[in-house]
Each structure stands twice: as structure tokens, then as C-alpha cells.
Design a protein around this motif. Sequence first.
Motif, PDB file in Angstrom:
ATOM      1  N   UNK A  98      43.245 -29.459   7.552  1.00  0.00           N
ATOM      2  CA  UNK A  98      41.881 -28.906   7.445  1.00  0.00           C
ATOM      3  C   UNK A  98      41.177 -29.396   6.486  1.00  0.00           C
ATOM      4  N   UNK A  99      41.568 -30.251   5.417  1.00  0.00           N
ATOM      5  CA  UNK A  99      40.707 -30.961   4.631  1.00  0.00           C
ATOM      6  C   UNK A  99      40.049 -31.966   5.556  1.00  0.00           C
ATOM      7  N   UNK A 100      40.863 -32.744   6.211  1.00  0.00           N
ATOM      8  CA  UNK A 100      40.096 -33.675   7.106  1.00  0.00           C
ATOM      9  C   UNK A 100      39.062 -32.996   7.897  1.00  0.00           C
ATOM     10  N   UNK A 145      48.025 -36.645  -7.932  1.00  0.00           N
ATOM     11  CA  UNK A 145      47.837 -35.936  -6.474  1.00  0.00           C
ATOM     12  C   UNK A 145      46.547 -35.485  -6.052  1.00  0.00           C
ATOM     13  N   UNK A 146      45.472 -35.183  -7.041  1.00  0.00           N
ATOM     14  CA  UNK A 146      44.440 -34.784  -6.703  1.00  0.00           C
ATOM     15  C   UNK A 146      43.415 -36.051  -6.314  1.00  0.00           C
ATOM     16  N   UNK A 151      39.755 -38.370  -2.427  1.00  0.00           N
ATOM     17  CA  UNK A 151      39.634 -39.475  -1.449  1.00  0.00           C
ATOM     18  C   UNK A 151      39.561 -39.199  -0.168  1.00  0.00           C
ATOM     19  N   UNK A 152      40.332 -37.999   0.293  1.00  0.00           N
ATOM     20  CA  UNK A 152      40.361 -37.339   1.562  1.00  0.00           C
ATOM     21  C   UNK A 152      39.097 -36.535   1.851  1.00  0.00           C
ATOM     22  N   UNK A 153      38.462 -35.980   1.048  1.00  0.00           N
ATOM     23  CA  UNK A 153      37.244 -35.171   1.220  1.00  0.00           C
ATOM     24  C   UNK A 153      36.006 -35.743   0.971  1.00  0.00           C
ATOM     25  N   UNK A 194      36.289 -41.633  -9.770  1.00  0.00           N
ATOM     26  CA  UNK A 194      36.409 -39.930  -9.828  1.00  0.00           C
ATOM     27  C   UNK A 194      36.110 -39.492 -11.294  1.00  0.00           C
ATOM     28  N   UNK A 195      35.445 -38.423 -11.306  1.00  0.00           N
ATOM     29  CA  UNK A 195      34.990 -37.881 -12.805  1.00  0.00           C
ATOM     30  C   UNK A 195      35.712 -36.418 -12.795  1.00  0.00           C
ATOM     31  N   UNK A 196      36.620 -36.168 -13.850  1.00  0.00           N
ATOM     32  CA  UNK A 196      36.952 -34.914 -14.035  1.00  0.00           C
ATOM     33  C   UNK A 196      36.187 -34.218 -14.861  1.00  0.00           C
ATOM     34  N   UNK A 197      35.532 -32.960 -14.517  1.00  0.00           N
ATOM     35  CA  UNK A 197      34.769 -32.349 -15.424  1.00  0.00           C
ATOM     36  C   UNK A 197      35.079 -31.223 -16.068  1.00  0.00           C
TER      37      UNK A 197
END
Length: 321
Positions: A98-100, A145-146, A151-153, A194-197
Motif C-alpha cells: 500500500x505504501x508503494x 526503521x522509519x 525512502x519508500x514513499x 531526512x529531517x525529523x520535525x
Amino acid sequence: MDRRKFIQKGALTGSFLGLGGLGIHAMGDVAHSAFANLPSRQAGADTSTHTFHLNYAPHIGMFKEHAGEDPVSQLEFMASQGFTAFEDNEMRNRPVAQQEAMAQTMQKHEMTMGVFVAHKIYWTEPNLASGKKAWRDEFLAEIKSSVEVAKRVNAQWMTVVPGHVDLRQNMAYQTANVIETLKQASNILEPHGITMVLEPLNFRNHPGLFLSESPQAYQICKAVNSPSCKILFDIYHQQIQEGNLIPNIEQCWDEIAYFQIGDNPGRNEPTSGEINYKNVFKYIYNKGYTGVLGMEHGNSIEGKAGEQRVIDAYVESDRFL
């Protein structure tokens, strides 16, 4: 309408918000009937109904009465209405297939993926503030993991909430514990861009959480000193927590990477409460912001009419030039 209820609902139904919508006059049924035959943007000319100045990002469930339950169909409808971004707190919990499929749909319509929640949020326990190794290790494992989900989305941002305060420790020690954990998380994220907010949450909906104010988030981001650790400025939360919205946005500007939207009271679409979103959006636009503004709110009216009211509210609030 707090985040816990949003996430619990998403876990049960496969969507982050299965809430009612808002609407713009009697265009709902017309938009729905036209939607079925709309070509994608890649098929030729832009066929979207509206053109917005900013990248407003709806979520799953916001337009389900028009588009149905399927997330891909909902994304198609969002694109048909001119929305250029999308956010999904529950993305990391969705099946990979579903993500893909959702990522492919966003790519087809040139939509930007906004935030998803990067980790388990501790609403009543001091996971990051405590400094305990087990909680830190769990958090860092979930960040790793995130990265794969991001990357996938094609996501650039992920939401982080440091959890509850530790009532047995001085606030300064708790802050040092949180900063150290976020430094380690930044080391994981930086190589991937990637940035964590960090999202401060208000005391009324989320009593007892460690992170509640924008100056506090600003101080932490300055201490972490990484492009992978920035602020998610949720306008709804900060209207309740501290008000003085535009001056606080100005003060935090160089550490803000993402905005979220919700009017107060009610946490629904702009124009349903007290916030002058037209002025807030104009300020953000004039600052040169090109990122995402997540529509993390409910619909003040149920059904198709309510969903159309949401669209109308953004059309009206976006008329700031």
C-alpha cells in the motif's frame, strides 16, 4: 480531536482521520461525478480544480465521502482538487504494498509527501526525557526503521514527539537527555537527507508532555545543531499553548521545517474558528516558504457537504495576495 484519538482511529480503520468534512456550496456532487473520468497530470494539461499558493496537505479520511475508502482513490481526488501535497501519520503502519501504491500515485500527480509519525509516542511515560537506555535504544531503532519507510514513499520529514515529562527529574536534566537522543537520531538521518520535525503539543489536549512550546523546541534544535532536527510548528497547538502566532513563527523561523494547520476552537478547517489563517498564510508565503502545510484537522461538518466546505475554506484562506 487530539492526536491520540487520531492515531488510535487510524490503527483501527487503516486511516488517520475518518472524520467528516466541510464544503463549498453545492459543488460536492458535481466534483464527485467529474472525478471518475479525470486524467492524471502526466496525461496532459493540468486538470485540477484549484491552484493554491502554498502546499496544503490533506490526509486520509478527509475526503472519503467523495473518493471512497481506498487511499489511492483519495489521493486521486486530492490531486483533482489542486492539492499538491499529502501527509499520513499512519504511513509507517501501512502494508508495504500500500505504501508503494500510494507513492506511485503521488509521483504521478507530482504531490509532495509530508510527515508521518516516526515512532511510538509515549503519552504517559517519560521515554526520551528519562534518559533510560532501553527507551533510547527503542526510539533509535524505530528511527532507523522509519528511514526505510521514508525512502519508500519519498518522504523528507517525519514527526517526533519526545513523550511525557519525567516527574522525578529536574527539567534541565530531562532536556539534556532529549538533546542527546536527538543528536544520535540525527546521525542516523543526516546521510539520507531526512529531517525529523519536533512537534510541541498543547497542554489542554496533551497534558504533561515534555515538549509544549515553540521556544523550547527552538532551544533544543539549536542544541542538537543538525539539519535533520527541526521544528514542526502546529498552528492549532501553538494558538492554545502560547498564541502570538506570527511573532513566534518569526522568532523560530530558521528552525521551522514544517507547518500543520487547525483552527481553534474545534481543531477543524480554517474559517471555522478564531485564527486569521489568511494573514498567517500570507506571512508564511511572503517569508518564501515552499514546504508543506499539513491539514491535521477534522471537518466541521459531516458528509460531502463538509468535505466541500474544507476545500472552500482553503480556497478562501489562500486568497491572500
